[in-house]
Design a protein around this motif. Sequence first.
Motif, PDB file in Angstrom:
ATOM      1  N   THR A   1      42.968  38.811  45.130  1.00 22.70           N
ATOM      2  CA  THR A   1      44.298  39.242  44.691  1.00 22.70           C
ATOM      3  C   THR A   1      44.528  40.702  45.057  1.00 22.70           C
ATOM      4  N   ALA A   2      45.746  41.006  45.488  1.00 23.80           N
ATOM      5  CA  ALA A   2      46.132  42.381  45.821  1.00 23.80           C
ATOM      6  C   ALA A   2      47.254  42.833  44.906  1.00 23.80           C
ATOM      7  N   MET A   3      47.289  44.147  44.645  1.00 28.84           N
ATOM      8  CA  MET A   3      48.363  44.769  43.867  1.00 28.84           C
ATOM      9  C   MET A   3      49.066  45.792  44.729  1.00 28.84           C
ATOM     10  N   ILE A   4      50.387  45.700  44.779  1.00 28.51           N
ATOM     11  CA  ILE A   4      51.208  46.666  45.519  1.00 28.51           C
ATOM     12  C   ILE A   4      51.990  47.488  44.517  1.00 28.51           C
ATOM     13  N   GLY A   5      51.884  48.797  44.590  1.00 23.67           N
ATOM     14  CA  GLY A   5      52.613  49.649  43.659  1.00 23.67           C
ATOM     15  C   GLY A   5      53.003  50.971  44.286  1.00 23.67           C
ATOM     16  N   ASP A   6      53.811  51.719  43.555  1.00 22.48           N
ATOM     17  CA  ASP A   6      54.262  53.023  44.050  1.00 22.48           C
ATOM     18  C   ASP A   6      53.748  54.179  43.204  1.00 22.48           C
ATOM     19  N   ARG A   7      52.948  53.861  42.154  1.00 26.10           N
ATOM     20  CA  ARG A   7      52.458  54.915  41.268  1.00 26.10           C
ATOM     21  C   ARG A   7      50.938  54.887  41.206  1.00 26.10           C
ATOM     22  N   MET A   8      50.343  56.040  41.461  1.00 25.96           N
ATOM     23  CA  MET A   8      48.892  56.155  41.377  1.00 25.96           C
ATOM     24  C   MET A   8      48.407  55.987  39.942  1.00 25.96           C
ATOM     25  N   ASP A   9      49.186  56.524  38.979  1.00 24.27           N
ATOM     26  CA  ASP A   9      48.709  56.594  37.597  1.00 24.27           C
ATOM     27  C   ASP A   9      48.950  55.331  36.796  1.00 24.27           C
ATOM     28  N   THR A  10      49.600  54.348  37.372  1.00 24.05           N
ATOM     29  CA  THR A  10      49.777  53.068  36.681  1.00 24.05           C
ATOM     30  C   THR A  10      49.332  51.910  37.577  1.00 24.05           C
ATOM     31  N   ASP A  11      50.057  51.682  38.670  1.00 23.98           N
ATOM     32  CA  ASP A  11      49.796  50.538  39.531  1.00 23.98           C
ATOM     33  C   ASP A  11      48.403  50.582  40.157  1.00 23.98           C
ATOM     34  N   VAL A  12      48.085  51.714  40.770  1.00 26.57           N
ATOM     35  CA  VAL A  12      46.830  51.794  41.523  1.00 26.57           C
ATOM     36  C   VAL A  12      45.624  51.806  40.597  1.00 26.57           C
ATOM     37  N   ILE A  13      45.635  52.638  39.569  1.00 28.39           N
ATOM     38  CA  ILE A  13      44.465  52.706  38.696  1.00 28.39           C
ATOM     39  C   ILE A  13      44.243  51.382  37.963  1.00 28.39           C
TER      40      ILE A  13
END
Length: 259
Positions: A204-216
Amino acid sequence: MSTEMKIDTWLTDMDGVLVREGDAIPGAAEFLARLIEKDRNFLVLTNNSIFTQRDLSARLAHSGLQVPENRIWTSAIATGQFLNDQAPNASAFVIGEAGLTTALHEVGYTLTNTAPDFVVLGETRTYSFEAITTAIRLIEKGARFIATNPDATGPSPEGSLPATGSVAALITKATGVTPYFIGKPNPMMFRSAMNQIEAHSESTAMIGDRMDTDVIAGIEAGLETFLVLTGSTAKSEIERFPYRPKHVVNSIADIVDRI
């Protein structure tokens, strides 16, 4: 983890990835169409607890993006699921909109301001002093404090708006009680979403625009992570963080060929 790992399931944030201030980001429609064409498992995730799945599906359609209701997962739904798992058929005093109240009703919760088991704080555009005062007094009397997400501000065409995290901080300052936040960056939000569609973290992959929510949250949930530069995080800001996304791309358009 190999950069060429096989991705069977895609989780994607909404604001800053698929849409920006109500307009579809170039490549978003093609990305969604490719997911459907290739019969890929996917969910659109959002910390926004104001709207129901039906509301959000209609708003995305207005932007030219076709996302079925059952392919949307909100912090409100995740909150309802968490509360149902922890204390089935309990009661809550809710500060929030239809997305949150609907989610709690659907899991069998009673909404009340009389000795509730929980105070549940979500996002709303009409925070009232009276409701916040009631929440403070109920928490002082022993109600447990839950919040849908920790976002301090939300976007609008005119600029930032105070969001759930800001109001939660006010209540915490008054009561000394910190809420348990359900939405991103709590990886529980991702795990509940993956359970809903029977997905596995290894593919599974996650695509996001925020380091402090989506990525972490994606990293902590063991997912392949993609950061797009069409939202909150600029490329120059990535170095500030002690963790890194697996991939950094200009926009969702750059991921279409990965599906």
